[in-house]
Design an enzyme around this catalytic site. Structure first.
Site, short mmCIF file in Angstrom:
data_model
loop_
_atom_site.label_atom_id
_atom_site.label_comp_id
_atom_site.label_asym_id
_atom_site.label_seq_id
_atom_site.Cartn_x
_atom_site.Cartn_y
_atom_site.Cartn_z
N SER A 1 46.70 39.45 34.35
CA SER A 1 47.18 40.72 33.84
C SER A 1 47.02 41.76 34.93
O SER A 1 46.19 41.60 35.83
CB SER A 1 46.33 41.13 32.62
OG SER A 1 46.54 42.47 32.27
N TYR B 1 38.42 41.99 28.02
CA TYR B 1 39.74 41.70 28.58
C TYR B 1 39.77 42.00 30.07
O TYR B 1 40.17 41.16 30.87
CB TYR B 1 40.80 42.50 27.84
CG TYR B 1 42.21 42.15 28.23
CD1 TYR B 1 42.82 41.00 27.73
CD2 TYR B 1 42.93 42.95 29.11
CE1 TYR B 1 44.12 40.67 28.09
CE2 TYR B 1 44.23 42.63 29.47
CZ TYR B 1 44.82 41.49 28.96
OH TYR B 1 46.10 41.16 29.32
N LYS C 1 40.13 39.10 32.96
CA LYS C 1 41.36 39.08 33.75
C LYS C 1 41.05 39.23 35.24
O LYS C 1 41.73 38.64 36.08
CB LYS C 1 42.35 40.14 33.26
CG LYS C 1 42.88 39.84 31.86
CD LYS C 1 43.52 38.45 31.76
CE LYS C 1 44.08 38.16 30.39
NZ LYS C 1 44.86 36.92 30.36
#
Length: 188
Positions: free
Chosen positions: A140, A153, A157
Site C-alpha cells: 500500500s 495497517y 504495510k
C-alpha cells in the site's frame, strides 16, 4: 513479464485489485489463473470471467493467514505447470492504534505480512531451481508513508514493502523478480 502461456496465482482474487489482476492476466493470455480468497461466491464470478477470457481458472477457498491454505493454493497452480507469477495480494485494513488488543494486531500481521512470507516460502524453491519466477506483493502507499488512524495497517504495510525489498536483493541473482505494488486507497 510476458503473460502469454503462464501459470499465475492470485490471492485476494475475489474483489478489488486481485479480481482486476486475475481478469487482466486472463485477457493477456495466461494459460491458468489460480484464484484464492475467503469470499467464495465472488471468487466464482471472477473464475467465470477468467474462463470466458480463455484461461483455465482454478478457484479455491484460501485463508492467507493459514500457511497450509497458501501452500495448497500454490500446489493447485502447480497442477497446471510451473508457477510463473505469484501475486500475494490479499490484505485487510481497519482503524485504531496501539490500544488495539493483541489478537487484532496478530490478525493484521498474519494477513498483511505473514501471507507474503508463506507465498514466498512455498514458491521460491521451485522458482530458484528453474532460475526464474516472479513474486508480486501488494502492499500500500501506507507502506511508503503511513496511514493516519490505523497503526496496524501502516506498520504491516511497511513490513510488506521491506519483505519485498529483501526478497529482491536476496534472490535477484537467482533469476527471481520481485515487485511490490503500493496503491493509494482503492474502492472495493
Amino acid at each position: 513479464m510476458e503473460i502469454q502461456g503462464t501459470v499465475i496465482v492470485v490471492t485476494g482474487a475475489a474483489n478489488g485489485i486481485g479480481a482486476a489482476m486475475a481478469r487482466r492476466f486472463a485477457r493477456e493470455g495466461a494459460s491458468a489463473v489460480v484464484l484464492g480468497d475467503l469470499d467464495e461466491a465472488s471468487l466464482a464470478g471472477v473464475a467465470a470471467d477468467v474462463e470466458a477470457a480463455g484461461a483455465t481458472a482454478v478457484a479455491q477457498r484460501c485463508d492467507v493467514s493459514v500457511e497450509e491454505d497458501v501452500v495448497a493454493l500454490l500446489d493447485a497452480g502447480r497442477a497446471h505447470g510451473p508457477l510463473d507469477l505469484v501475486c500475494s495480494n490479499a490484505g485487510i485494513g481497519g482503524g485504531g492504534g496501539v490500544e488495539l488488543p493483541n489478537d487484532h494486531w496478530q490478525k493484521v500481521i498474519d494477513v498483511n505480512v505473514m501471507a507474503h512470507v508463506y507465498a514466498a516460502r512455498a514458491a521460491l524453491p521451485d522458482m530458484i531451481e528453474r532460475g526464474q519466477g516472479y513474486l508480486l506483493n501488494t502492499a500500500s502507499a501506507a507502506g511508503l508513508l503511513t496511514q493516519i488512524g490505523s497503526a496496524p495497517y501502516a506498520v504491516t504495510k511497511h513490513a510488506a514493502v521491506a519483505l519485498a525489498e529483501w526478497l529482491a536483493v536476496t534472490h535477484g541473482d537467482q533469476g527471481i523478480k520481485v515487485s511490490v505494488l503500493c496503491p493509494q486507497a482503492v474502492r472495493t
